[in-house]
Design an enzyme around this catalytic site. Sequence first.
Site, mmCIF file in Angstrom:
data_model
loop_
_atom_site.group_PDB
_atom_site.id
_atom_site.type_symbol
_atom_site.label_atom_id
_atom_site.label_comp_id
_atom_site.label_asym_id
_atom_site.label_seq_id
_atom_site.Cartn_x
_atom_site.Cartn_y
_atom_site.Cartn_z
ATOM 1 N N HIS A 244 0.839 -1.205 0.000
ATOM 2 C CA HIS A 244 0.000 0.000 0.000
ATOM 3 C C HIS A 244 0.874 1.255 0.000
ATOM 4 O O HIS A 244 0.694 2.157 -0.830
ATOM 5 C CB HIS A 244 -0.910 -0.035 1.235
ATOM 6 C CG HIS A 244 -1.744 1.186 1.432
ATOM 7 N ND1 HIS A 244 -3.116 1.183 1.287
ATOM 8 C CD2 HIS A 244 -1.414 2.464 1.785
ATOM 9 C CE1 HIS A 244 -3.587 2.389 1.526
ATOM 10 N NE2 HIS A 244 -2.570 3.190 1.844
ATOM 11 N N GLU A 245 1.839 1.302 0.928
ATOM 12 C CA GLU A 245 2.711 2.476 1.024
ATOM 13 C C GLU A 245 3.632 2.574 -0.197
ATOM 14 O O GLU A 245 3.935 3.670 -0.679
ATOM 15 C CB GLU A 245 3.538 2.407 2.311
ATOM 16 C CG GLU A 245 2.722 2.266 3.598
ATOM 17 C CD GLU A 245 1.826 3.458 3.880
ATOM 18 O OE1 GLU A 245 1.752 4.380 3.054
ATOM 19 O OE2 GLU A 245 1.180 3.461 4.937
ATOM 20 N N HIS B 143 1.818 4.295 -3.046
ATOM 21 C CA HIS B 143 1.835 5.754 -2.894
ATOM 22 C C HIS B 143 3.171 6.316 -3.379
ATOM 23 O O HIS B 143 3.213 7.281 -4.152
ATOM 24 C CB HIS B 143 1.651 6.144 -1.427
ATOM 25 C CG HIS B 143 0.257 6.011 -0.908
ATOM 26 N ND1 HIS B 143 -0.836 6.580 -1.525
ATOM 27 C CD2 HIS B 143 -0.228 5.385 0.199
ATOM 28 C CE1 HIS B 143 -1.927 6.312 -0.829
ATOM 29 N NE2 HIS B 143 -1.583 5.581 0.227
#
Length: 258
Positions: A60-61, A64
């Site tokens: 997820h990170e 980004h």
Amino acid sequence: MTATTTARSEKRGISPLFLAFVAIMLVSGWAVWSRTLAANTGFAVFLFVVSGWVVSLCLHEYAHARTALHSGDLTVEAKGYLQLNPLAYSHALLSIVLPVLFVIMGGIGLPGGAVFIERHRIRGRWRHSLISAAGPLVNLVCVVGLLLPLGLGWLDTAPVEFQAALAFLGFLEVTATLLNLLPVPGLDGYGIVEPWLPPGLRRQVAPFAPFGLLAVFGLLWVPEVNRVFFDVIYGLIRALGTPPELAAIGDSLFRFWQ
């Protein structure tokens, strides 16, 4: 190869810590499938779910950061965000530790804190929105990858413990996706719409961003809100063909200490 190229390669190499979590997920998943730890199946499910959850948080990170890199913020590479290292995040406590604790305590896939993106380096509202959307899209991919095989019957011959572990992990990914997409300051959903809001409104809302996640968590303690939220979660799981009861079995196995 120049020194600069070597340094860049090191910044992009996959973190051994991330690989360790992947290894734990695979080994524990095999243990659940093969029932190798028949007397401790719950512990194997616990390891599988926690390690799988951490892997998804890292991805997820990473999403980004990778999207920010291609949108103009080249500093994410030097910060180590492209290594999938959970310890490299500017808010490792928010990004990894707290979400794992909430999974253990409440069985909720709480979204973590985002990596630090230098937004002034990025031009174009669509790029800002895409950076915020990239993380929840990873969770959505995880939802489909975990629950769709169960819903299509591809794993009907697998041990029920393994199916339940996948269903519970998928349940956590559904909750994380839905929570993250809420247009609440501090969450990715607000990050998606923020670039399109009037500058004055953004300045007024900015001071509340650090408390957005806490406010959402507090609302989930309200019985009426909690009931509606989980009705939506269970409805989404059913839409993918997975019985919510299977996720409940996984939750029960996960809590091997009870």
